[in-house]
Design an enzyme around this catalytic site. Structure first.
Site, PDB file in Angstrom:
ATOM      1  N   HIS A 111      12.154 -23.238   2.006  1.00 45.97           N
ATOM      2  CA  HIS A 111      12.354 -22.845   0.617  1.00 45.97           C
ATOM      3  C   HIS A 111      13.839 -22.719   0.320  1.00 45.97           C
ATOM      4  O   HIS A 111      14.512 -21.856   0.876  1.00 45.97           O
ATOM      5  CB  HIS A 111      11.646 -21.527   0.343  1.00 45.97           C
ATOM      6  CG  HIS A 111      10.169 -21.627   0.496  1.00 45.97           C
ATOM      7  ND1 HIS A 111       9.545 -21.541   1.715  1.00 45.97           N
ATOM      8  CD2 HIS A 111       9.180 -21.843  -0.404  1.00 45.97           C
ATOM      9  CE1 HIS A 111       8.240 -21.678   1.556  1.00 45.97           C
ATOM     10  NE2 HIS A 111       7.985 -21.871   0.296  1.00 45.97           N
ATOM     11  N   HIS A 141      11.591 -24.062  -5.904  1.00 50.11           N
ATOM     12  CA  HIS A 141      11.150 -23.288  -4.747  1.00 50.11           C
ATOM     13  C   HIS A 141      11.293 -24.026  -3.443  1.00 50.11           C
ATOM     14  O   HIS A 141      11.805 -23.516  -2.470  1.00 50.11           O
ATOM     15  CB  HIS A 141       9.630 -23.027  -4.863  1.00 50.11           C
ATOM     16  CG  HIS A 141       9.315 -21.706  -5.380  1.00 50.11           C
ATOM     17  ND1 HIS A 141       9.356 -20.587  -4.615  1.00 50.11           N
ATOM     18  CD2 HIS A 141       8.933 -21.321  -6.600  1.00 50.11           C
ATOM     19  CE1 HIS A 141       9.019 -19.564  -5.362  1.00 50.11           C
ATOM     20  NE2 HIS A 141       8.759 -19.976  -6.573  1.00 50.11           N
ATOM     21  N   GLU A 159      -4.080   2.754   0.715  1.00 47.97           N
ATOM     22  CA  GLU A 159      -4.208   2.396   2.124  1.00 47.97           C
ATOM     23  C   GLU A 159      -3.204   1.324   2.520  1.00 47.97           C
ATOM     24  O   GLU A 159      -2.611   1.370   3.603  1.00 47.97           O
ATOM     25  CB  GLU A 159      -5.631   1.916   2.420  1.00 47.97           C
ATOM     26  CG  GLU A 159      -6.720   2.944   2.157  1.00 47.97           C
ATOM     27  CD  GLU A 159      -7.125   3.029   0.686  1.00 47.97           C
ATOM     28  OE1 GLU A 159      -6.660   2.194  -0.115  1.00 47.97           O
ATOM     29  OE2 GLU A 159      -7.905   3.936   0.344  1.00 47.97           O
ATOM     30  N   HIS A 194     -19.065   2.126   2.411  1.00 46.82           N
ATOM     31  CA  HIS A 194     -18.207   2.981   3.233  1.00 46.82           C
ATOM     32  C   HIS A 194     -18.517   2.865   4.728  1.00 46.82           C
ATOM     33  O   HIS A 194     -17.910   3.564   5.534  1.00 46.82           O
ATOM     34  CB  HIS A 194     -18.368   4.449   2.804  1.00 46.82           C
ATOM     35  CG  HIS A 194     -17.727   4.783   1.481  1.00 46.82           C
ATOM     36  ND1 HIS A 194     -17.963   4.044   0.347  1.00 46.82           N
ATOM     37  CD2 HIS A 194     -16.852   5.760   1.117  1.00 46.82           C
ATOM     38  CE1 HIS A 194     -17.270   4.564  -0.661  1.00 46.82           C
ATOM     39  NE2 HIS A 194     -16.590   5.600  -0.222  1.00 46.82           N
TER      40      HIS A 194
END
Lengths: 671, 671
Positions: B35, B265, B414, B476
């Site tokens: 890149h 890019h 999380e 869960h």
């Protein structure tokens, strides 16, 4: 909070809303587990929404143009179950409510799609519902754009909590919704300032109003216990062209001793406190008892949408027969009639031409013939369109300016894309597929698991599926991802070996009604190994004999995807030495394992040594290598033991020993 | 963009920055991949940062109090490699730059931690670097708070792209950073309005300035090609008490034909275009050629921090010997000297008391004795503190008001937690652990994989590790998560059976230098099975004989975690019928597989039938069930075949057949 003032300000509303609160308290007490505080805090909002706005018919819960209601804060499931019971959904009996969280009940701890009518999606993992909802609203906008307002014209409502807004996936969803100007998406935020660990500002001081506005949303702030403010805010949200977020200031566990505390979340099972709350509510009834007048008012709400439903059915009946047929097919998820013939023709062409193409390119070849005959497909990519080969010529781009476009630029949002695809598939009428690199399935895992758990047939187009992607290096090279897709129940992980198998994989994916498909596709070019045309979809058998041993069968080499070429090369080397070698292509273990034992034994008979080759970890292969009579000393694996590296693909295959010569040598070592 | 104006406005700056651009172009051309556009666009920002602000010493790259520089937009790796080469990092030779993206080179496609000095973290998966950086800044703030500014006082700089900001994990990170008021965190956003699929507004119209401000950040907008503005903005960012985001308006692939397009890019390898760009730059040098004066200026930048480093070393030398020793131990990641004795004492106590506790509680018991002797630990949870049992009495809470606190309330984030823990561990001096439910490892997967790939010894405290969590239901209840942690290279998945094994697990986790540990811990109470005290850490062997057969050994039952109790019960049933049964506890397959063959054969000898029991999918067990001489008809598995359900835990074990009676029956069926 002055409960007395709430009671007297609007007694009829109060009793209806409090029916939700007391059912919640009673059910949680009976189960001795569950989340009480959220339904108690959001009862007023939900009551006004159902009473005044939500378009639904409790006795005809599957009516296609109903408004969708999604409880993103799924732990508050008793809010949902209370609403369904009170408004008269037939499957949601009082017995079910009393059996909250018990084996076999439809009233699971969190709302599970398919358990009860009215549950539009499975929620519980936070942030999923609000992100699914973006997909619901996109499906609605797409179908409305293509079939007209007479057939499709409804809102998607979401109740989301602080947890939903903290999860990163929600940022992906709100930014996408803002960009797509999903004006019929309305999020009701339960702004109660409480999480499990304490007050929200313990962990977050984000100004959510400013954050949503920054992503192009219409935002209103209200008192979530004031019916007039709730009604007014929803009315305003319905007419804006932007997606709306209504910040509802509420009190978790309203009226309970645990009100406004993090204890208010959880199991409020103390009998004295329960009684005190009911007394404060002015609720003089037994457990699970709803006074007849309150139940009657709720049931009237449940029938409110009957006329609208009937009017919709009448409008639908006015459409041409062919349009009705097409729309009905799409709603019910049937594959297009021409799909099978189209795939067969493509396979025949490929077998004749025998192109050497990457399977990601082969996927595009399949989509080029599928998309024109399958108006239900909505493609997309998480900013890797040119790499995933997901956009075909005829799709157009889905945007506020062109709702007829069927290609979605999801942005760099793998999780948001997966969640939106779940929402689209659940909405129905559309069949989404979306691409990223297989390695970034990691980002989408939360939603991919829910595709499997809910049984929604979305298709994940996962390209660059091994070290074969080369120079980008180990961060982009999956090694454990095939294993975890295979370990996930109800998931087809298909890794096709060539363009024929890729076409077959698409037929499987588009015919699936209750299983998501993860396609693992190569970056690098692969030869056509299926040069003999077969009408039958061999990939649907999961594994099959691709090339039979020429001499006495002494070895079986199993492989998938880009390593099938290596297996075929190894066979050549072995046959040249007189070692009869069968090659088994194993594009989908789940489908192979679902075949009868006789078939499986025909493909993998006892006796010959077995070598599996796959540029990934061994874990899923042990069952074929070591099972049956394939003992340790009769089987070997050629693949990856650790992470990859950055170098050209051919170098990596050589350095990691995933070569035909190495496979052939393993066979000889075993013999 | 008027390149001529840039060249003439500040020629010396221009040449330095353009050295980065041309090295990038040459390296990408040589590799024929990579890149280019991002390094070309951000060269000015990086040049000013390194020249005027970044505290570093190229010849002493590991100096502890250096500023940290993180390239979150990792695809622009040539920016990093150019900077390291130009400033004189000894390992980053010109040869390495020329071997960009080749086998064995330290110049991988994306920056890989451990490959080259100066690479503080592995980036490439978008959003990770900026989220790691929050952990770096937290570690810095924590150590500064506890050891004083004389020892720790540095900034963390990040270059992030649009992709980083779109990924959901970045929202978790910026909200956490805002809440924690991490004033020494400075993010330089490469605001080039280009992604791979097109302009940013194709997928996103978020006002990033407003969004960061909404989360409590200081924000400045500048022209990212104007050295004075860059310098001024960084100077201001350094003094604010808030984390800073500098929105740098830049042109991707500046000066190249592909400037300001999504083509900018990628691999800009066209020789003519490359030559044209160099001509426009006024750069009349050969490939990889840096004029001596420019190189000398850059090398001077590389030595700029020598005095600061020397001053720091002098200050450090002034600290007391014990403080120096402690700090050095923490910096190098050595376990506390008292750890082994502390764990042994705890084990002895547990074996004597034989408590029946959940392993999540046992984990807390271990942490209660560990945290006081291990000042490097920083605990936390993603809003499940009371459930994960991660907070011990003495930790205090980490906050802007108390940087001495060692417990982090991460919020419902999380992924952000896992990424922050990676950053803390990489920063060094601290050893993070953090908790959530095992099922929500799904949300953190992106960062958990990077823990393993980078080899950072963070500890994931994953509680509620099976259907044993009961009523919360299948969303869960992990079933495939143990499999995927085990499928991930360089990861210890430890599922302890009781409080003794849990203590041993913590000793392993805290002694690990280059492997992350995932602890799978039960919600439900488990009896102590290790009632005989052993000094040796048996869990460190991965699997071991927990209970020997009484009569002739006819069966081996293998189990982990909460199912060891079931295995022991089954053994009782079998022994009562005269069937000699060995029970093998297998808390960590990775450690077991690392034992020598003789040991493994002693634990799992050929001959007896084998049954494994684990409330999860079978996939990881096949190697033990089917390997060696354990053929299909000599082995069975008792576990989960699909997703779980919502009901009390005992009911679920019964309904899914994970019972001692069933295990015993399987053994008898096989005999």
């Amino acid at each position: 909070m002055d409960i007395e003032a709430l009671r007297t300000a609007n007694p009829e509303h109060w009793m209806k809303a409090t029916a939700i609160r007391t059912l919640t308290l009673d059910a949680v007490a009976a189960a001795n587990s569950g989340h009480s505080g959220m339904p108690m805090g959001m009862a007023d909002v939900a009551t006004v929404l159902f009473e005044k706005h939500l378009k639904f018919d409790a006795k005809n819960p599957d009516w296609f143009d109903r408004d969708r209601f999604i409880l993103s804060a799924g732990h508050g499931s008793m809010l949902m179950y209370s609403l369904l019971y009170l408004t008269g959904y037939e499957d949601m009996t009082l017995e079910q409510v009393k059996n909250f969280r018990q084996w076999g009940a439809i009233t699971a701890g969190h709302p599970e799609y398919g358990h009860a009518k009215g549950i539009e999606t499975t929620t519980g993992p936070l942030g999923q519902g609000i992100s699914n909802a973006v997909g619901f609203a996109m499906a609605e906008a797409s179908l409305r754009g293509r079939y007209g307002k007479k057939i499709v014209d409804h809102y998607t409502y979401v109740i989301a909590g602080d947890g939903c807004l903290m999860e990163g996936v929600s940022q992906e969803a709100i930014a996408l919704a803002g960009r797509q100007e999903l004006g019929k998406l309305i999020v009701l935020w339960d702004n109660n300032n409480i999480t499990i660990d304490g007050t929200v500002d313990l962990t977050d001081r984000t100004n959510q109003v400013a954050r949503f506005k920054a992503s192009g949303w219409h935002v209103i702030e209200i008192d979530g216990h004031d019916p007039a403010q709730i009604d007014d805010a929803i009315s305003k949200a319905k007419v804006t062209k932007k997606p709306s977020m209504i910040a509802c200031k509420t009190h978790i566990a309203l009226g309970h001793a645990a009100q406004d505390t993090s204890k208010g979340h959880g199991a409020l099972t103390n009998a004295d406190q329960l009684a005190a709350a009911k007394a404060l509510y002015g609720w003089n009834f037994g457990p699970f008892e709803i006074p007849a007048d309150v139940k009657a008012q709720w049931e009237a709400i449940g029938t409110r949408g009957q006329a609208e439903r009937a009017a919709w059915e009448a409008r639908f009946a006015e459409a041409s027969a062919s349009r009705q047929a097409e729309f009905t097919r799409m709603m019910t998820g049937e594959a297009p009639k021409k799909l099978s013939a189209t795939i067969k023709a493509l396979k025949k062409q490929i077998s004749e031409d025998a192109p050497k193409v990457a399977t990601r390119k082969a996927s595009e070849m399949a989509l080029e013939v599928i998309n024109p005959i399958a108006p239900e497909t909505i493609g997309g990519s998480a900013d890797l369109t040119g790499s995933n080969n997901t956009k075909t010529g005829d799709l157009g781009v889905f945007s506020p300016e062109d709702r007829k476009g069927r290609y979605v630029y999801y942005g760099i949002r793998e999780h948001g894309m997966a969640a939106a695809m779940n929402g689209m598939a659940l909405h129905g009428g559309v069949r989404p597929y979306g691409g990223t690199f297989l390695c970034f399935a990691d980002y989408a895992r939360g939603s991919m698991r829910l595709s499997a758990l809910m049984g929604v047939p979305v298709t994940y187009v996962m390209t660059h599926d091994s070290i074969g992607l080369g120079e980008d290096g180990p961060t982009h090279q999956p090694v454990e991802h095939l294993a975890y897709c295979r370990a996930t129940p109800n998931t087809y992980l298909i890794r096709p070996a060539d363009a024929v198998e890729t076409a077959e994989a698409w037929e499987i994916a588009l015919s699936s009604k209750s299983t998501p498909t993860v396609m693992a596709l190569s970056r690098q070019n692969l030869p056509t190994v299926r040069t003999e045309h077969k009408l039958k979809n061999l990939t649907a058998q999961g594994g099959y004999v691709l090339a039979e041993a020429e001499g006495k069968r002494q070895a079986i080499i199993m492989a998938t995807g880009s390593e099938v070429e290596i297996a075929m090369e190894a066979k050549k080397l072995l046959e040249a030495e007189g070692i009869g070698t069968r090659v088994v292509s194993m594009p989908c273990m789940e489908l192979f394992d679902a075949q009868d034992e006789a078939y499986r034994k025909r493909v993998l008979p006892a006796g010959p040594v077995r070598v599996a080759v796959e540029a990934a970890v061994r874990q899923p292969w042990d069952k074929y290598l070591l099972g049956e009579r394939g003992r340790e000393n009769k089987a070997a694996f050629v693949g990856m033991e650790g992470f990859g590296a950055s170098a050209p693909a051919e170098t990596l295959y050589e350095k990691f020993g995933i070569t035909a010569a190495n496979v052939a040598q393993k066979v000889k070592d075993l013999l």
